[in-house]
Design a protein around this motif. Structure first.
Motif, mmCIF file in Angstrom:
data_model
loop_
_atom_site.group_PDB
_atom_site.id
_atom_site.type_symbol
_atom_site.label_atom_id
_atom_site.label_comp_id
_atom_site.label_asym_id
_atom_site.label_seq_id
_atom_site.Cartn_x
_atom_site.Cartn_y
_atom_site.Cartn_z
ATOM 1 N N GLY A 47 0.841 -1.188 0.000
ATOM 2 C CA GLY A 47 0.000 0.000 0.000
ATOM 3 C C GLY A 47 0.874 1.234 0.000
ATOM 4 O O GLY A 47 2.107 1.139 -0.145
ATOM 5 N N LEU A 48 0.256 2.377 0.143
ATOM 6 C CA LEU A 48 1.033 3.621 0.235
ATOM 7 C C LEU A 48 0.164 4.714 0.823
ATOM 8 O O LEU A 48 -1.048 4.542 0.986
ATOM 9 N N GLN A 49 0.811 5.840 1.161
ATOM 10 C CA GLN A 49 0.119 6.989 1.704
ATOM 11 C C GLN A 49 0.264 8.150 0.706
ATOM 12 O O GLN A 49 1.317 8.281 0.063
ATOM 13 N N LEU A 50 -0.805 8.955 0.588
ATOM 14 C CA LEU A 50 -0.798 10.031 -0.402
ATOM 15 C C LEU A 50 -1.332 11.340 0.171
ATOM 16 O O LEU A 50 -2.267 11.334 0.980
ATOM 17 N N VAL A 51 -0.744 12.423 -0.293
ATOM 18 C CA VAL A 51 -1.334 13.757 -0.099
ATOM 19 C C VAL A 51 -1.565 14.303 -1.506
ATOM 20 O O VAL A 51 -0.606 14.476 -2.270
ATOM 21 N N VAL A 52 -2.834 14.507 -1.853
ATOM 22 C CA VAL A 52 -3.164 14.994 -3.200
ATOM 23 C C VAL A 52 -3.272 16.519 -3.148
ATOM 24 O O VAL A 52 -4.120 17.069 -2.447
ATOM 25 N N TYR A 53 -2.390 17.187 -3.871
ATOM 26 C CA TYR A 53 -2.400 18.655 -3.880
ATOM 27 C C TYR A 53 -3.451 19.196 -4.842
ATOM 28 O O TYR A 53 -4.131 20.160 -4.556
ATOM 29 N N LEU A 54 -3.520 18.595 -6.009
ATOM 30 C CA LEU A 54 -4.537 19.009 -6.984
ATOM 31 C C LEU A 54 -4.717 17.905 -8.005
ATOM 32 O O LEU A 54 -3.799 17.130 -8.266
ATOM 33 N N ASN A 55 -5.917 17.852 -8.559
ATOM 34 C CA ASN A 55 -6.231 16.884 -9.606
ATOM 35 C C ASN A 55 -7.343 17.503 -10.447
ATOM 36 O O ASN A 55 -8.519 17.385 -10.125
ATOM 37 N N THR A 56 -6.937 18.201 -11.500
ATOM 38 C CA THR A 56 -7.914 18.889 -12.348
ATOM 39 C C THR A 56 -8.151 18.057 -13.616
ATOM 40 O O THR A 56 -7.601 16.963 -13.761
ATOM 41 N N ALA A 57 -8.930 18.595 -14.535
ATOM 42 C CA ALA A 57 -9.182 17.887 -15.789
ATOM 43 C C ALA A 57 -7.928 17.832 -16.658
ATOM 44 O O ALA A 57 -7.891 17.129 -17.667
ATOM 45 N N ARG A 58 -6.867 18.573 -16.267
ATOM 46 C CA ARG A 58 -5.667 18.633 -17.108
ATOM 47 C C ARG A 58 -4.387 18.144 -16.422
ATOM 48 O O ARG A 58 -3.513 17.602 -17.077
ATOM 49 N N CYS A 59 -4.255 18.368 -15.113
ATOM 50 C CA CYS A 59 -3.022 17.892 -14.467
ATOM 51 C C CYS A 59 -3.230 17.608 -12.986
ATOM 52 O O CYS A 59 -4.275 17.903 -12.417
ATOM 53 N N CYS A 60 -2.207 17.031 -12.389
ATOM 54 C CA CYS A 60 -2.323 16.477 -11.041
ATOM 55 C C CYS A 60 -0.963 16.512 -10.350
ATOM 56 O O CYS A 60 0.074 16.337 -11.000
ATOM 57 N N ALA A 61 -0.965 16.764 -9.039
ATOM 58 C CA ALA A 61 0.284 16.714 -8.263
ATOM 59 C C ALA A 61 -0.013 16.132 -6.889
ATOM 60 O O ALA A 61 -1.029 16.452 -6.263
ATOM 61 N N LYS A 62 0.874 15.255 -6.438
ATOM 62 C CA LYS A 62 0.700 14.553 -5.160
ATOM 63 C C LYS A 62 2.055 14.372 -4.493
ATOM 64 O O LYS A 62 3.083 14.414 -5.155
ATOM 65 N N GLU A 63 2.037 14.136 -3.187
ATOM 66 C CA GLU A 63 3.195 13.523 -2.536
ATOM 67 C C GLU A 63 2.811 12.083 -2.227
ATOM 68 O O GLU A 63 1.707 11.826 -1.729
ATOM 69 N N LEU A 64 3.725 11.168 -2.517
ATOM 70 C CA LEU A 64 3.542 9.759 -2.153
ATOM 71 C C LEU A 64 4.516 9.458 -1.019
ATOM 72 O O LEU A 64 5.702 9.793 -1.123
ATOM 73 N N ILE A 65 4.018 8.854 0.044
ATOM 74 C CA ILE A 65 4.878 8.524 1.181
ATOM 75 C C ILE A 65 4.909 7.005 1.343
ATOM 76 O O ILE A 65 3.853 6.353 1.415
ATOM 77 N N LEU A 66 6.117 6.470 1.359
ATOM 78 C CA LEU A 66 6.304 5.020 1.537
ATOM 79 C C LEU A 66 7.102 4.776 2.802
ATOM 80 O O LEU A 66 8.137 5.415 3.027
ATOM 81 N N PHE A 67 6.661 3.833 3.614
ATOM 82 C CA PHE A 67 7.440 3.434 4.787
ATOM 83 C C PHE A 67 8.555 2.483 4.321
ATOM 84 O O PHE A 67 8.523 1.976 3.188
ATOM 85 N N PRO A 68 9.533 2.225 5.206
ATOM 86 C CA PRO A 68 10.618 1.321 4.810
ATOM 87 C C PRO A 68 10.078 -0.017 4.320
ATOM 88 O O PRO A 68 9.275 -0.658 5.015
ATOM 89 N N GLY A 69 10.472 -0.415 3.133
ATOM 90 C CA GLY A 69 10.080 -1.711 2.590
ATOM 91 C C GLY A 69 8.630 -1.817 2.151
ATOM 92 O O GLY A 69 8.206 -2.874 1.665
ATOM 93 N N GLN A 70 7.856 -0.758 2.288
ATOM 94 C CA GLN A 70 6.438 -0.803 1.865
ATOM 95 C C GLN A 70 6.366 -0.767 0.325
ATOM 96 O O GLN A 70 7.090 -0.008 -0.311
ATOM 97 N N THR A 71 5.485 -1.575 -0.227
ATOM 98 C CA THR A 71 5.411 -1.732 -1.684
ATOM 99 C C THR A 71 4.099 -1.207 -2.249
ATOM 100 O O THR A 71 3.016 -1.605 -1.787
ATOM 101 N N CYS A 72 4.197 -0.343 -3.249
ATOM 102 C CA CYS A 72 3.015 -0.007 -4.045
ATOM 103 C C CYS A 72 2.969 -1.036 -5.168
ATOM 104 O O CYS A 72 3.878 -1.078 -6.010
ATOM 105 N N PRO A 73 1.954 -1.883 -5.180
ATOM 106 C CA PRO A 73 1.995 -3.068 -6.059
ATOM 107 C C PRO A 73 1.839 -2.745 -7.547
ATOM 108 O O PRO A 73 1.448 -1.641 -7.920
ATOM 109 N N GLN A 74 2.135 -3.742 -8.352
ATOM 110 C CA GLN A 74 2.215 -3.547 -9.803
ATOM 111 C C GLN A 74 0.872 -3.119 -10.413
ATOM 112 O O GLN A 74 -0.156 -3.757 -10.176
ATOM 113 N N HIS A 75 0.920 -2.058 -11.199
ATOM 114 C CA HIS A 75 -0.302 -1.548 -11.842
ATOM 115 C C HIS A 75 0.059 -0.736 -13.080
ATOM 116 O O HIS A 75 1.227 -0.477 -13.358
ATOM 117 N N ARG A 76 -0.982 -0.367 -13.818
ATOM 118 C CA ARG A 76 -0.811 0.525 -14.978
ATOM 119 C C ARG A 76 -2.029 1.432 -15.079
ATOM 120 O O ARG A 76 -3.070 1.186 -14.454
#
Lengths: 181, 181
Positions: A47-76
């Protein structure tokens, strides 16, 4: 499904990481930290932790926070709304992150998938990102990533996020977090 | 036109601000810090410093660095390539920034335009941004901004940047920096 108490503990821990990295968020953003346990109820490992700053119809910005060894699993991120899939750039701000993408398999990769889910991890081209380093993913390509020994904070700069249509290789995953009260 | 020695002094000063804010950039990014004197040769008062992280056909991310009282002069981002003008979000990371946009005029604004160029500053709706606070600008609307008493570092999250077609209200401005060796 994640218990409310566990959820709140993870939020507090996330805020500690942001503070350590001198990344300032507003009190409202702190209340809205997203803990994405992906329905596996194993947030310390997957899993992971997120802070979403903005997500409009055109662009998006976030911070992703991962703990030691924590995995954001395979996706597309598949095409949507007549556009190519989400284009995203990961910029490491603090700690270290190991990113795995399509491409030639890296010999002796630094990371292993979370135990029991090895079969869902099929891309093994390793990209190591230390603070200041970044990598832009091609739309709709498989990827997964894991926090290094201290964890990691990653700025994500991208086109619009449509989390609800993300495709995970593990069919047990549900992108939307459910909290048990 | 800016002298090479002055340019290099400004780059060094910019790197000091980033360090103070704990924002890590690569040695290559440090070499490519952009000092935008806008052809006015008055960088301490008018202009800004930039680190461009990425600028693809779909999105863009930068850090903008402003010294105390330094002003990024009034401009807008017109439509291009069949798309609306650049949509940009300013997120203050460090220091303080005063942003002026179209809208009801703020009484007793905190900032004055650089001396001698007052006539080119026509939008006076003030938005104050402290660390963690952000503001999204509508495409193709006039705006200008000034660093507070300590200066400011601002993350800009946006659609594609096309600096060369930016429209400035001051006709003396040239967006592309020229360095005199």
């Amino acid at each position: 499904m994640i218990e409310r108490a566990e959820y709140e503990k993870i939020v507090e821990r996330t805020l500690g990481y942001l503070k350590r990295a001198h990344i300032v968020i507003t009190p409202e953003e702190a209340k809205n930290v997203e803990v994405a346990d992906l329905g596996l109820n194993d947030i310390q490992n997957t899993g992971l932790q997120l802070v979403v700053y903005l997500n409009t119809a055109r662009c998006c910005a976030k911070e992703l926070i991962l703990f030691p060894g924590q995995t954001c699993p395979q996706h597309r991120h598949p095409p949507a709304g007549g556009q190519a899939g989400k284009e995203e750039t990961f910029r490491c701000r603090w700690g270290k992150v190991y990113l795995y993408v399509e491409g030639p398999k890296t010999q002796n990769p630094k990371c292993s998938p979370p135990k029991g889910s090895e079969q869902y991890y099929t891309v093994w081209h390793e990209v190591q990102l230390a603070p200041g380093q970044q990598y832009t993913l091609e739309p709709n390509t498989w990827h997964w990533f894991q926090g290094g020994p201290e964890g990691a904070i990653i700025s994500e700069f991208s086109t619009t996020s449509r989390d609800e249509i993300d495709v995970f290789s593990d069919p047990n995953i549900k992108r939307q977090t459910e909290i048990a009260d």
